[in-house]
Motif scaffolding. Structure first.
Motif, short mmCIF file in Angstrom:
data_model
loop_
_atom_site.label_atom_id
_atom_site.label_comp_id
_atom_site.label_asym_id
_atom_site.label_seq_id
_atom_site.Cartn_x
_atom_site.Cartn_y
_atom_site.Cartn_z
N ARG A 23 -60.59 -43.94 6.59
CA ARG A 23 -61.25 -42.90 6.06
C ARG A 23 -61.30 -41.37 6.47
N ARG B 36 -59.69 -37.73 5.37
CA ARG B 36 -60.64 -36.46 5.41
C ARG B 36 -59.65 -35.40 6.19
N PRO C 267 -65.72 -33.12 -2.09
CA PRO C 267 -65.95 -34.60 -1.98
C PRO C 267 -66.02 -35.52 -3.16
N THR C 268 -65.68 -36.68 -3.21
CA THR C 268 -65.82 -37.61 -4.15
C THR C 268 -66.11 -38.78 -3.93
N ASP C 269 -66.49 -39.74 -4.67
CA ASP C 269 -67.14 -41.19 -4.14
C ASP C 269 -66.12 -42.00 -3.33
N GLY C 270 -64.90 -41.38 -3.45
CA GLY C 270 -63.76 -41.81 -2.68
C GLY C 270 -63.22 -40.83 -1.67
N GLN C 271 -61.92 -40.69 -1.45
CA GLN C 271 -61.10 -39.90 -0.74
C GLN C 271 -61.45 -38.44 -1.27
N GLU D 244 -54.76 -34.95 -4.47
CA GLU D 244 -55.65 -36.00 -4.16
C GLU D 244 -55.17 -37.01 -3.24
N GLU E 290 -55.98 -40.46 -3.02
CA GLU E 290 -56.48 -41.82 -3.57
C GLU E 290 -55.31 -42.27 -4.50
N SER F 130 -61.09 -41.84 -8.42
CA SER F 130 -62.00 -40.51 -8.49
C SER F 130 -61.30 -39.43 -9.44
N PRO G 98 -63.09 -38.85 -13.43
CA PRO G 98 -64.33 -38.11 -12.94
C PRO G 98 -64.26 -36.72 -12.54
#
Lengths: 462, 462
Positions: free
Chosen positions: A37, A41, A62-66, A158, A160, A167, A170
């Motif tokens: 993770r 980042r 930021p997202t809920d994931g990467q 992105e 992911e 993510s 959204p």
């Protein structure tokens, strides 16, 4: 300002461009594994800093994931006319089996072949760090040579893509106004061969998921229980085996609903291509197309749907032997979709197919890892015409319009959320070993890829 | 000297016996995993030291694999008349999945149930450290109380039982004169239920092996190659699925050659047992016997052969999803044998069965992990009669003569190499979770097991 000066600068600065790519390749940004993770980042931070250095208004979101990287040139509140959106992904696939790599996956190397050609070897070299950097370096050359870009550009990276892009939808929903542009570019596809560039005009969709079969409430000793206790390995093997008949056709009811036959003129164009099943499969040690018995390999990968077991595990798989009857067995299964196959219906039909085959004492659980439909790009799209022109100028050959077996979820999202067509123009080769050990990207792909994007930016301004 | 004094000492010293067992259980002697080689050696050293302390002429003997422990009382050059050989194994199964253990597998614990009964929880508690220590502690009590053993005893402990005993046959061949005795005892079997001891008079054989299917020469991306490239997961699933028909019968040609029907009188005796399919399977969360459709669960585990997939793995099985078509997929497969099924013929027939099912572009490789035939013990064997007498006296109930689903390779080796019958007398229970998380051994099994062997040693002297 002619594009020639920009191209000359690209040639002159190529070594520096490679150094920057190597910096990015050294960051092990594996998105599917939570252990990496921080590296994801770090890759996002690195990209945002590079783009800021070029004058972009860049930030890590930021997202809920990467996290996402979003960058505008010039900043979004001005000069929106003719803006284009470039998309890439900075995340990479896991590297296992590590023992099959000849070099360390995150220590990029230039390898020179006997014929003098050079390749960049590292995880992510082709998918997608090398490709996304072709655009960044093209932008850098324009800025360096002319003080700016010829058209307004927004960049979205992105982290992911290799894990189903959870993510993305959204994020697009939340930033529709900011991200909307006249057209989108994605550089995550391949050339036809070393000499011939290509634009991918159709993409297969992708449904990915996992099923776990549970029988006993604990692992059992096969001496004590063998013969009487249900073995989930057997149940799973039977279900997976039932997915195809002996002609390679998928047996899930309704699976082929919405699968079109390839139009005769397209099929004729494909037949005219210099493509050999033996050569295509021969590069990976195979000979005979393994899919539907009555289709060519090209049709199988560009125009036919698949059901594929990407992973399966059950019982003892370590060194030696353990006479266990496991409590559970599980598999990762994916479906490549074409035409108007409905991902949601495929998922439901698959679950029903599995449940119907569950014997006494077994239960099943499912996990989804994402779903996207197949896509195609209109032949009359203006950016498609400019893309062909840029490639023709750079490679001095007519680029091919081809199908694509893989899936790029962003293209569907751009169409559905932002109403944009996407130009799929990339410089990978079939033998790049993406997702496999010893992934590589041709140095030529990198160099002429940068030049192709530089030409494209110039053409867009006209 | 009456056995009563020996029994009284056993009762008195039980806590110390448990302490010694715990010392042995703390040694993680997993023989199937090379990482635990030093621990196997440590377990062998510990046992040799204990036996030396009891006056045995004990030594650790190297093999190509894990070492043997051989101990004689008195030393082998004297008093051979009426000598018996006791066999046990100090190696244990791997502990995964570790997360399902309630305690650490190599930190033994006494757990007390609501009804006050106690169990010893640890990897190896029942299989086989707890069981072999019943004999060691019985010998200890005889030595402590009477200054010696009532009959000459040789002890053989091996460290490869859980990995197919590869060194056993060579070791027996090399030490036939040293190890030959009037009869052998093995304490690696179970009771009928908590109140009723049992002697196992038939054992299934066991063939274990591994197959690996290889297709492409590298892992492939399912977008680029999916539909056209052979997926070894599919090939393996099909082969494993073909092993059984929908009635649970094994489909390998010739597999049932040499499989006898259970004689009517034996079947009648089994039918008279207090055995319920539902109860037997219910203890592990199952209900319906999963084997051959026309056989009871008892027949399935005692008298019928099996084909079992103990492990399978192929492709990406980590967190998340990877759209890979793997180069290889493999499975660990075992066969339980009965009657006069020939292990070598079964292996050959299985290999042919797999090869016949290999599609284009696939190859297969096989690894053997051992093979042993089924066995039965003559009903008129003298040690069998004394064993029944010892158990009857200790447990105050008629012991049962039962079949056994598991395999103990040593029994075949003792018969073939040393011409000895083996008495299979053990104190495990069906719910001991051997080979599974939270393996346990009843404290009662340990205590009354020691007392049973003490009685047996006394009876042998008469």
């Amino acid at each position: 300002m002619s594009v020639d000066a920009v191209l000359a600068r690209i040639d002159q600065d190529l070594d520096k461009s490679l150094e920057r790519l190597f910096e990015l390749l050294r960051i092990p940004s594996i998105s599917t594994d939570p252990a990496y993770r921080d590296s994801c980042r770090a890759a996002a931070d690195w990209l945002a800093a590079e783009l800021t250095g070029l004058g972009f208004d860049a930030s890590v979101r930021p997202t809920d994931g990467q996290p996402m990287v979003v960058a505008h040139y010039p900043s979004r509140d001005t000069a929106n006319d003719g803006r284009v959106l470039f998309y890439g992904h900075y995340d990479v696939q896991p590297v296992d089996p590590l023992e099959l790599w000849n070099t360390q996956p995150f220590e990029p190397a230039i390898v020179t072949r006997d014929d003098g050609s050079k390749m960049i070897v590292a995880r992510g070299a082709a998918d997608d760090k090398g490709q996304l950097m072709t655009f960044v370096e093209a932008a850098r050359a324009w800025v360096a040579e002319t003080g700016g870009l010829p058209v307004p550009v927004t960049i979205l990276f992105e982290g992911e893509e290799e894990s189903g892009s959870p993510s993305l939808a959204p994020f697009l929903n939340a930033h529709m106004d900011e991200l909307k542009a006249d057209a989108a570019f994605v550089c995550d596809t391949g050339m036809w061969d070393r000499q011939t560039p290509a634009i991918s005009t159709s993409l297969r969709g992708l449904v990915t998921g996992e099923l776990t079969i549970t029988a006993a409430d604990k692992d059992l000793h096969s001496g004590l229980f063998g013969g009487a206790a249900r073995n989930p390995n057997h149940v799973l093997a039977k279900i997976l085996s039932d997915l195809h008949d002996d002609q390679g056709r998928v047996q899930i009811p309704g699976f082929y609903d919405g699968v079109p036959e390839v139009p005769a003129e397209v099929k004729a164009a494909w037949d005219a291509l210099d493509f050999s099943d033996e050569e295509f499969l021969g590069q990976v040690g195979l000979k005979k197309p393994a899919g539907e018995a009555d289709r060519s390999a090209l049709e199988q990968i560009w125009a036919r749907p698949t059901a594929e077991v990407n992973g399966m595990i059950g019982g003892y798989t370590g060194a030696g032997f353990k006479t266990v009857i496991p409590a559970q067995a599980s598999a990762k299964v994916s479906f490549r979709l074409v035409g108007s196959q409905d991902p949601a219906k495929i998922v439901d039909a698959f679950h029903a197919f599995v449940r119907e085959r569950l014997p006494a004492d077994c239960s099943v659980s499912f996990t989804s890892h994402g779903a996207s439909p197949a896509l195609s790009i209109p032949a009359d799209s203006p950016v498609l015409q400019k893309g062909r022109e840029a490639l023709r100028a750079e490679w001095d050959v007519e680029p091919l319009m081809i199908g694509m077996g893989g899936s790029i979820p962003i293209v569907g999202a751009f169409r559905d959320k932002l109403g944009m067509d996407t130009l799929l123009m990339g410089f990978g080769l079939d033998d790049d070993r993406i997702h496999s050990p010893n992934e590589k990207y041709e140095k030529t792909s990198f160099h002429k890829g940068i030049r192709s994007w530089a030409r494209m930016l110039g053409l867009l301004a006209n």
